[in-house]
Design a protein around this motif. Sequence first.
Motif, mmCIF file in Angstrom:
data_model
loop_
_atom_site.group_PDB
_atom_site.id
_atom_site.type_symbol
_atom_site.label_atom_id
_atom_site.label_comp_id
_atom_site.label_asym_id
_atom_site.label_seq_id
_atom_site.Cartn_x
_atom_site.Cartn_y
_atom_site.Cartn_z
ATOM 1 N N ASP A 1 -3.657 0.190 -4.333
ATOM 2 C CA ASP A 1 -2.284 0.754 -4.578
ATOM 3 C C ASP A 1 -2.486 1.778 -2.813
ATOM 4 O O ASP A 1 -0.930 1.825 -2.787
ATOM 5 C CB ASP A 1 -2.688 2.503 -5.416
ATOM 6 C CG ASP A 1 -2.021 1.832 -6.749
ATOM 7 O OD1 ASP A 1 -1.321 0.893 -7.418
ATOM 8 O OD2 ASP A 1 -2.422 2.508 -8.194
ATOM 9 N N LEU B 1 -1.417 -0.739 -0.567
ATOM 10 C CA LEU B 1 -0.313 -1.482 -0.956
ATOM 11 C C LEU B 1 0.310 -0.401 -0.032
ATOM 12 O O LEU B 1 2.212 -0.652 -0.052
ATOM 13 C CB LEU B 1 0.548 -1.738 -2.374
ATOM 14 C CG LEU B 1 0.073 -2.988 -3.042
ATOM 15 C CD1 LEU B 1 0.360 -2.811 -4.222
ATOM 16 C CD2 LEU B 1 0.932 -4.050 -2.461
ATOM 17 N N ARG B 2 0.373 0.655 -0.433
ATOM 18 C CA ARG B 2 1.529 1.947 0.327
ATOM 19 C C ARG B 2 1.679 1.925 1.910
ATOM 20 O O ARG B 2 2.155 2.651 2.652
ATOM 21 C CB ARG B 2 1.212 3.500 -0.283
ATOM 22 C CG ARG B 2 1.383 3.589 -1.711
ATOM 23 C CD ARG B 2 0.892 4.825 -2.462
ATOM 24 N NE ARG B 2 1.586 5.711 -3.084
ATOM 25 C CZ ARG B 2 0.502 5.243 -4.851
ATOM 26 N NH1 ARG B 2 -1.378 5.549 -4.062
ATOM 27 N NH2 ARG B 2 0.604 5.312 -5.370
ATOM 28 N N LEU C 1 4.745 -0.708 0.341
ATOM 29 C CA LEU C 1 5.811 -2.003 -0.169
ATOM 30 C C LEU C 1 6.090 -1.357 -1.603
ATOM 31 O O LEU C 1 7.313 -1.803 -2.140
ATOM 32 C CB LEU C 1 4.531 -2.707 -0.591
ATOM 33 C CG LEU C 1 4.076 -4.421 0.168
ATOM 34 C CD1 LEU C 1 3.404 -5.613 -0.186
ATOM 35 C CD2 LEU C 1 5.316 -4.948 0.221
ATOM 36 N N THR D 1 11.376 -0.519 -8.703
ATOM 37 C CA THR D 1 10.799 -2.005 -8.106
ATOM 38 C C THR D 1 12.853 -2.795 -8.009
ATOM 39 O O THR D 1 12.112 -3.270 -9.134
ATOM 40 C CB THR D 1 9.560 -2.106 -8.024
ATOM 41 O OG1 THR D 1 8.340 -1.169 -7.818
ATOM 42 C CG2 THR D 1 9.495 -2.768 -7.037
ATOM 43 N N ARG E 1 7.812 -8.207 -5.591
ATOM 44 C CA ARG E 1 6.796 -6.613 -5.038
ATOM 45 C C ARG E 1 5.653 -6.208 -6.735
ATOM 46 O O ARG E 1 4.582 -5.894 -6.613
ATOM 47 C CB ARG E 1 7.929 -5.234 -4.201
ATOM 48 C CG ARG E 1 7.962 -6.075 -3.340
ATOM 49 C CD ARG E 1 8.752 -4.426 -2.960
ATOM 50 N NE ARG E 1 9.399 -4.630 -1.393
ATOM 51 C CZ ARG E 1 10.063 -3.812 -0.774
ATOM 52 N NH1 ARG E 1 9.556 -2.437 -1.324
ATOM 53 N NH2 ARG E 1 10.383 -3.753 -0.189
ATOM 54 N N LEU F 1 3.031 -8.786 -6.988
ATOM 55 C CA LEU F 1 2.083 -8.655 -6.052
ATOM 56 C C LEU F 1 1.212 -7.493 -6.541
ATOM 57 O O LEU F 1 0.123 -7.821 -6.534
ATOM 58 C CB LEU F 1 2.417 -7.874 -4.381
ATOM 59 C CG LEU F 1 1.607 -8.136 -3.673
ATOM 60 C CD1 LEU F 1 0.642 -9.508 -3.576
ATOM 61 C CD2 LEU F 1 1.786 -7.345 -2.614
ATOM 62 N N ALA F 2 1.658 -6.592 -7.418
ATOM 63 C CA ALA F 2 1.171 -5.086 -7.423
ATOM 64 C C ALA F 2 0.352 -5.450 -9.204
ATOM 65 O O ALA F 2 -0.594 -5.493 -9.408
ATOM 66 C CB ALA F 2 2.208 -4.297 -8.003
ATOM 67 N N LEU G 1 -2.145 -7.421 -7.772
ATOM 68 C CA LEU G 1 -4.078 -7.490 -7.542
ATOM 69 C C LEU G 1 -4.531 -6.194 -8.346
ATOM 70 O O LEU G 1 -6.099 -6.340 -8.518
ATOM 71 C CB LEU G 1 -3.913 -5.939 -6.511
ATOM 72 C CG LEU G 1 -3.012 -6.726 -4.569
ATOM 73 C CD1 LEU G 1 -2.756 -6.012 -4.190
ATOM 74 C CD2 LEU G 1 -3.864 -7.136 -3.886
#
Length: 66
Positions: A18, A21-22, A26, A34, A39, A42-43, A46
Motif C-alpha cells: 500500500d 502504491l501511494r 496510484l 478508484t 488501479r 493492480l492493488a 499485489l
Amino acid sequence: MAALAGFVVVLVLALLADQFLRSLGLPPPAAQLTPELGRQALAAWLRAGCLLLGGLVARAAIARRA
C-alpha cells in the motif's frame, strides 16, 4: 505459531504494498472511489501476492516443525 507467522507476513507485506502504491500516486485519497479498473486490479493483485507469500511462510513453518 505458523499461522501467526503467516499472518504477520501478510500484514507487513500488505502495508508495504500500500505504501509503494501511494508513493507512485496510484490510489486516490482516502474515502474516494478508484475511478479506473486498472488501479483496482493492480492493488488486488499485489494483495493477492501478499496472501500467497504469507501462506508459503506458514506452510514452511509447519514443515519445519514436522
